[in-house]
Design a protein around this motif. Structure first.
Motif, PDB file in Angstrom:
ATOM      1  N   ASN A  61     100.899   2.171  70.181  1.00  0.00           N
ATOM      2  CA  ASN A  61     101.101   3.614  70.346  1.00  0.00           C
ATOM      3  C   ASN A  61     101.599   4.273  69.067  1.00  0.00           C
ATOM      4  O   ASN A  61     101.189   5.389  68.738  1.00  0.00           O
ATOM      5  N   ALA A  62     102.512   3.595  68.358  1.00  0.00           N
ATOM      6  CA  ALA A  62     103.059   4.179  67.125  1.00  0.00           C
ATOM      7  C   ALA A  62     101.944   4.382  66.095  1.00  0.00           C
ATOM      8  O   ALA A  62     101.902   5.406  65.396  1.00  0.00           O
ATOM      9  N   PHE A  63     101.029   3.420  66.016  1.00  0.00           N
ATOM     10  CA  PHE A  63      99.891   3.529  65.098  1.00  0.00           C
ATOM     11  C   PHE A  63      99.020   4.721  65.470  1.00  0.00           C
ATOM     12  O   PHE A  63      98.591   5.493  64.612  1.00  0.00           O
ATOM     13  N   LEU A  64      98.755   4.889  66.771  1.00  0.00           N
ATOM     14  CA  LEU A  64      97.929   6.000  67.237  1.00  0.00           C
ATOM     15  C   LEU A  64      98.604   7.344  66.979  1.00  0.00           C
ATOM     16  O   LEU A  64      97.953   8.312  66.569  1.00  0.00           O
ATOM     17  N   GLN A  65      99.885   7.415  67.229  1.00  0.00           N
ATOM     18  CA  GLN A  65     100.614   8.669  67.011  1.00  0.00           C
ATOM     19  C   GLN A  65     100.650   9.039  65.535  1.00  0.00           C
ATOM     20  O   GLN A  65     100.527  10.210  65.175  1.00  0.00           O
ATOM     21  N   LYS A  66     100.815   8.045  64.667  1.00  0.00           N
ATOM     22  CA  LYS A  66     100.798   8.294  63.226  1.00  0.00           C
ATOM     23  C   LYS A  66      99.436   8.819  62.788  1.00  0.00           C
ATOM     24  O   LYS A  66      99.324   9.676  61.907  1.00  0.00           O
ATOM     25  N   LEU A  67      98.393   8.312  63.419  1.00  0.00           N
ATOM     26  CA  LEU A  67      97.035   8.760  63.119  1.00  0.00           C
ATOM     27  C   LEU A  67      96.793  10.179  63.611  1.00  0.00           C
ATOM     28  O   LEU A  67      95.928  10.886  63.104  1.00  0.00           O
ATOM     29  N   GLY A  68      97.591  10.604  64.606  1.00  0.00           N
ATOM     30  CA  GLY A  68      97.447  11.950  65.150  1.00  0.00           C
ATOM     31  C   GLY A  68      96.709  12.004  66.467  1.00  0.00           C
ATOM     32  O   GLY A  68      96.321  13.090  66.924  1.00  0.00           O
ATOM     33  N   VAL A  69      96.515  10.840  67.097  1.00  0.00           N
ATOM     34  CA  VAL A  69      95.811  10.790  68.382  1.00  0.00           C
ATOM     35  C   VAL A  69      96.710  11.343  69.477  1.00  0.00           C
ATOM     36  O   VAL A  69      97.853  10.898  69.644  1.00  0.00           O
TER      37      VAL A  69
END
Length: 449
Positions: free
Chosen positions: A418-426
């Protein structure tokens, strides 16, 4: 005389009917008794599960009989009902067995899906050009992952056909080489797209880590560049062999042991992907990641030792060893039993709860038999507190005990990306997956017609 003959004939017909009624009532009584013990309706299905149309259900019990997980379904008051949703793996055999079409496979309710990425019908996220398919998008079944891999590439291929290509920019970067990622890679080759497939571990993704002989498919799958794969049951080994053959014939290139660290969208709309081994530029990115993400660790002293592992590939590589397996889910139990039946192994399973509660039916039966046969030892109400060179210190119901140990496996879940996705802006949030699944099913049916 005629009366006697009719009476005998009536009893002959009535016997099977009474037997069926008695069996039905016994099943219903067992289901209701389990409900009273608080085992049912406490935590609903977490992913795909059957939705039963009560008005159409005739209470025949075909769905109950065909379910390989045991007591997921039961007939109560003449209608089918989900009575142990946490055991459901969403294979859909119940829907196929229903003679009146009263069962539809849908997704979990929105209240159970608050951390899901928001996706379009084409599996595109809120970041243009970034797609999510497979388990991370909410669908765990192999057949769905394969279908989404194919469909997402078809969407990208249509967009590429309307654009002019630029040197040094790939059509698509596929992250993950599990069922979804491999399907997308095969389709990319089939469509003539320029691509790169990156996998942080090994070919096969989550399936590669299944214990030996685990059945992983229960319905036909249509693989790109191969066609229909009709085997209803297949072991991990046979599926991996099949994938290797298809990939070799399709000349699919997968870069393993290469983890994606960041994805950035540039001003011109292209995506820059940075990995542990370099960088790439692509028009689109497909994230075919598992929800398990990075394995969750215990956070205890000594856990960094090489003897501590978080995934079992081949149990027969470990013999004549003292082994500790930590966890109480299906992965932990399957690994423990696989290791316990290898030559000379002494296996201990440590679980922090007082009993198993979320195992598939076949695993619950197998672990019970293994415990009775003293093939392995189970320590309930326990958790490791320190890993040592030749032993592990464990807290068992408040009392410290030290057990000899050569190898240790930890199966306590993982940290979703989730942290990776949030950093990506998803964009993440609540989704009505039941409605989405129903709409998708209707579209599939319309396409078949």
């Amino acid at each position: 005389m005629d009366f006697l003959i009719h009476s005998v004939f009536g009893l002959f017909l009535l016997g099977p009917l009474l037997l069926h009624v008695r069996r039905t009532r016994r099943r219903e009584a067992e289901a209701l008794a389990a409900a009273e013990r608080g085992k049912l309706f406490t935590s609903g299905p977490r992913a795909q599960h059957p939705h039963i149309n009560i008005s159409s259900c005739i209470g025949c019990g075909a769905c109950v009989d065909v379910c390989p997980e045991g007591d997921v379904l039961a007939v109560i008051a003449g209608k089918a009902a989900i009575v142990n949703g946490s055991k459901c793996i969403g294979h859909g055999l119940c829907a196929e067995a229903c003679p009146v079409g009263a069962i539809e496979i849908v997704m979990a309710s929105p209240s159970l899906s608050a951390d899901m990425p928001r996706l379009s019908r084409e599996f595109e996220t809120s970041v243009p050009g970034v797609f999510i398919i497979g388990e991370l998008g909410g669908l765990a079944l192999i057949k769905n992952a394969v279908n989404q891999g194919r469909e997402s590439i078809d969407t990208i291929a249509r967009r590429v056909a309307r654009q002019s290509r630029a040197p040094g920019i790939l059509d698509v970067c596929i992250v993950g080489a599990g069922p979804a990622g491999l399907s997308a890679s095969l389709r990319a080759v089939e469509k003539g797209l320029t691509y790169v497939t990156l996998e942080q571990e090994e070919l096969g993704g989550t399936v590669a880590k299944y214990p030996r002989q685990k059945l992983v498919m229960t319905s036909p799958v249509d693989f790109p560049m191969h066609g229909k794969f009709n085997k209803l049951e297949i072991s991990k080994e046979k599926l991996m062999e099949f994938w290797a053959t298809v990939i070799r014939k399709g000349n699919v290139q997968v870069r393993t042991q290469e983890k994606v660290e960041s994805i950035d969208r540039e001003a011109d709309g292209t995506l820059t992907i940075r990995s542990t081994s370099g960088g790439y530029r692509a028009r689109s990115v497909i994230l075919a990641l598992g929800r398990r993400g990075t394995p969750r660790k215990l956070g205890i002293p000594g856990e960094e030792m090489p003897k501590v592992m978080y995934g079992l590939i081949e149990a027969d590589a470990y013999v004549d060893s003292k082994i500790l397996v930590v966890g109480g889910g299906d992965s932990a139990v399957e690994a423990a039993m696989g290791l316990a039946y290898q030559k000379g192994n002494q296996v201990t399973l440590s679980y922090r709860q007082p009993e198993f509660s979320r195992l598939k039916e076949r695993n619950a039966l197998r672990i019970r038999d293994a415990m009775k046969a003293s093939k392995l030892r189970v320590l309930f109400n326990s958790q490791p507190v320190e890993v040592r060179e030749k032993s592990v210190l464990i807290d068992v119901a408040g009392a410290m005990t030290e057990i000899p140990n050569d190898w240790m496996w930890v199966f306590v879940g993982g940290e979703p990306p989730n942290a990776f996705l949030q950093k990506l802006g998803v964009a993440m949030g609540e989704r009505d997956l039941t409605r989405e699944s129903g709409e998708e099913a209707r579209l599939v049916m319309a396409a078949r017609e």
